[in-house]
Structure formats: C-alpha cells, structure tokens
Design a protein around this motif. Structure first.
Motif, PDB file in Angstrom:
ATOM      1  N   ILE A   1       0.984  -1.113  -0.022  1.00 57.46           N
ATOM      2  CA  ILE A   1      -0.071  -0.003  -0.028  1.00 57.46           C
ATOM      3  C   ILE A   1       0.858   1.477   0.040  1.00 57.46           C
ATOM      4  N   ASP A   2       2.170   1.213   0.736  1.00 58.78           N
ATOM      5  CA  ASP A   2       2.944   2.423   0.878  1.00 58.78           C
ATOM      6  C   ASP A   2       3.505   2.578  -0.488  1.00 58.78           C
ATOM      7  N   MET A   3       3.814   1.594  -1.122  1.00 60.55           N
ATOM      8  CA  MET A   3       4.251   1.774  -2.821  1.00 60.55           C
ATOM      9  C   MET A   3       3.183   2.241  -3.723  1.00 60.55           C
ATOM     10  N   PHE A   4       1.991   1.800  -3.590  1.00 57.84           N
ATOM     11  CA  PHE A   4       0.984   2.299  -4.326  1.00 57.84           C
ATOM     12  C   PHE A   4       0.333   3.516  -4.039  1.00 57.84           C
ATOM     13  N   TRP A   5       0.524   4.080  -2.782  1.00 60.69           N
ATOM     14  CA  TRP A   5      -0.277   5.058  -2.495  1.00 60.69           C
ATOM     15  C   TRP A   5      -0.128   6.435  -3.183  1.00 60.69           C
ATOM     16  N   GLY A   6      -1.299   6.933  -3.653  1.00 64.55           N
ATOM     17  CA  GLY A   6      -1.290   8.231  -4.732  1.00 64.55           C
ATOM     18  C   GLY A   6      -1.562   7.744  -5.888  1.00 64.55           C
ATOM     19  N   HIS A   7      -1.366   6.428  -6.365  1.00 59.98           N
ATOM     20  CA  HIS A   7      -1.482   5.984  -7.738  1.00 59.98           C
ATOM     21  C   HIS A   7      -2.952   5.446  -7.864  1.00 59.98           C
TER      22      HIS A   7
ATOM     23  N   VAL B   1      -6.129   2.071  -5.173  1.00 59.36           N
ATOM     24  CA  VAL B   1      -7.683   1.866  -4.837  1.00 59.36           C
ATOM     25  C   VAL B   1      -7.904   0.422  -5.244  1.00 59.36           C
ATOM     26  N   GLU B   2      -7.505   0.224  -6.401  1.00 63.48           N
ATOM     27  CA  GLU B   2      -8.062  -1.318  -7.114  1.00 63.48           C
ATOM     28  C   GLU B   2      -7.328  -2.345  -6.341  1.00 63.48           C
ATOM     29  N   TYR B   3      -6.226  -2.035  -5.960  1.00 61.25           N
ATOM     30  CA  TYR B   3      -5.497  -2.991  -5.039  1.00 61.25           C
ATOM     31  C   TYR B   3      -6.312  -3.382  -3.615  1.00 61.25           C
ATOM     32  N   LEU B   4      -6.685  -2.091  -3.030  1.00 57.63           N
ATOM     33  CA  LEU B   4      -7.357  -2.697  -1.858  1.00 57.63           C
ATOM     34  C   LEU B   4      -8.792  -3.005  -2.020  1.00 57.63           C
TER      35      LEU B   4
ATOM     36  N   HIS C   1     -11.653   2.759   5.100  1.00 54.64           N
ATOM     37  CA  HIS C   1     -11.201   3.789   5.265  1.00 54.64           C
ATOM     38  C   HIS C   1     -10.039   4.610   4.416  1.00 54.64           C
ATOM     39  N   LEU C   2      -9.162   3.758   4.141  1.00 58.68           N
ATOM     40  CA  LEU C   2      -7.942   4.184   3.206  1.00 58.68           C
ATOM     41  C   LEU C   2      -8.366   4.338   1.803  1.00 58.68           C
ATOM     42  N   ILE C   3      -9.425   3.680   1.315  1.00 55.28           N
ATOM     43  CA  ILE C   3     -10.111   3.886   0.107  1.00 55.28           C
ATOM     44  C   ILE C   3     -10.573   5.161   0.169  1.00 55.28           C
ATOM     45  N   ARG C   4     -11.372   5.602   1.055  1.00 55.95           N
ATOM     46  CA  ARG C   4     -12.185   6.843   1.153  1.00 55.95           C
ATOM     47  C   ARG C   4     -11.158   7.882   1.031  1.00 55.95           C
ATOM     48  N   LEU C   5     -10.137   7.749   1.909  1.00 54.52           N
ATOM     49  CA  LEU C   5      -8.923   8.893   2.043  1.00 54.52           C
ATOM     50  C   LEU C   5      -8.213   8.979   0.860  1.00 54.52           C
ATOM     51  N   HIS C   6      -7.935   8.121   0.169  1.00 53.94           N
ATOM     52  CA  HIS C   6      -7.263   8.116  -1.067  1.00 53.94           C
ATOM     53  C   HIS C   6      -8.018   8.869  -2.192  1.00 53.94           C
ATOM     54  N   ASP C   7      -9.479   8.554  -2.032  1.00 52.82           N
ATOM     55  CA  ASP C   7     -10.321   9.464  -3.122  1.00 52.82           C
ATOM     56  C   ASP C   7     -10.708  10.615  -2.741  1.00 52.82           C
ATOM     57  N   THR C   8     -10.353  11.018  -1.447  1.00 48.13           N
ATOM     58  CA  THR C   8     -10.573  12.480  -1.015  1.00 48.13           C
ATOM     59  C   THR C   8      -9.647  13.254  -1.327  1.00 48.13           C
ATOM     60  N   PRO C   9      -9.546  14.563  -2.026  1.00 43.06           N
ATOM     61  CA  PRO C   9      -8.523  15.395  -2.268  1.00 43.06           C
ATOM     62  C   PRO C   9      -7.892  15.979  -0.859  1.00 43.06           C
ATOM     63  N   GLU C  10      -6.913  16.182  -0.849  1.00 42.20           N
ATOM     64  CA  GLU C  10      -6.305  17.079   0.381  1.00 42.20           C
ATOM     65  C   GLU C  10      -6.590  18.382   0.466  1.00 42.20           C
ATOM     66  N   ILE C  11      -7.077  18.889   1.266  1.00 40.46           N
ATOM     67  CA  ILE C  11      -7.644  20.275   1.545  1.00 40.46           C
ATOM     68  C   ILE C  11      -6.591  21.442   2.054  1.00 40.46           C
TER      69      ILE C  11
END
Length: 104
Positions: free
Chosen positions: A53-59, A63-66, A94-104
């Motif tokens: 997940i660390d390696m894929f985070w941001g790509h 989300v597909e992996y999760l 929760h990570l799926i939701r956080l990944h798909d939520t843009p940073e503010i």
C-alpha cells in the motif's frame, strides 16, 4: 432520581468547558494522521500488505489493490486466507475513502 443514578454512569451533559479536553473523533483529525493510523492497523497484522500500500499510495492502482484485497479475502500470495480481521477490513475501507478524497 435521574437515570445516571440507576445505572451508575454519569449523565451525558456536555459543557463548553469540556469541549476543549474532549478527544477528537478520528474523522476530525488531520488526513495524514488518519492515513497513518489505518496503516498502523494494517502493518500490525499484515506488514507485507502495508508495504505494498505504501508503494501504491497516490496512484490510481492503489484503490484497485485495496478493493481486490477486500473482495478476494487475501492478497493472492502465500497461504489461502479466509478474509481479514474486522479492524483490518475497516482500515482498507477507510483508506479507500481517504485516497479518493483530495487534500484540502
């Protein structure tokens, strides 16, 4: 006689003075703190999955992996798994939701 005296629990009255010392719910904490919290849960039980997940985070593949982990009940490598513990599954969601939520 109030209900709290019957049950032994204090009444659920919130004073403004108490608000400053009230622990914040996880969803109110900064986004990165939430990500780190969920990754710690996953890392505790599945270090190799956490590394992936660390390696894929941001790509977009993250989300597909999760989702694949959730649907298959395992990561496709090693012994067959009959799903994940509830806390790990909740962390994935929760990570799926956080990944798909843009940073503010």
């Amino acid at each position: 006689m109030t209900n709290s005296k019957h049950s032994g629990f204090p009444e659920l009255i919130h004073n403004e003075a108490d608000q400053a010392t009230r622990p914040m719910p996880l969803h109110e904490l900064p986004r990165q703190f939430q990500i780190d919290h969920e990754m710690a849960v996953i890392r505790k039980h599945h270090a190799r999955i956490a590394s992936a997940i660390d390696m894929f985070w941001g790509h977009k593949d993250c989300v597909e992996y999760l989702r694949q982990l959730i649907l298959s009940g395992g990561d496709g490598v090693g012994q067959t798994r009959v799903g994940f513990k509830h806390e790990v599954l909740a962390a994935f969601l929760h990570l799926i939701r956080l990944h798909d939520t843009p940073e503010i």
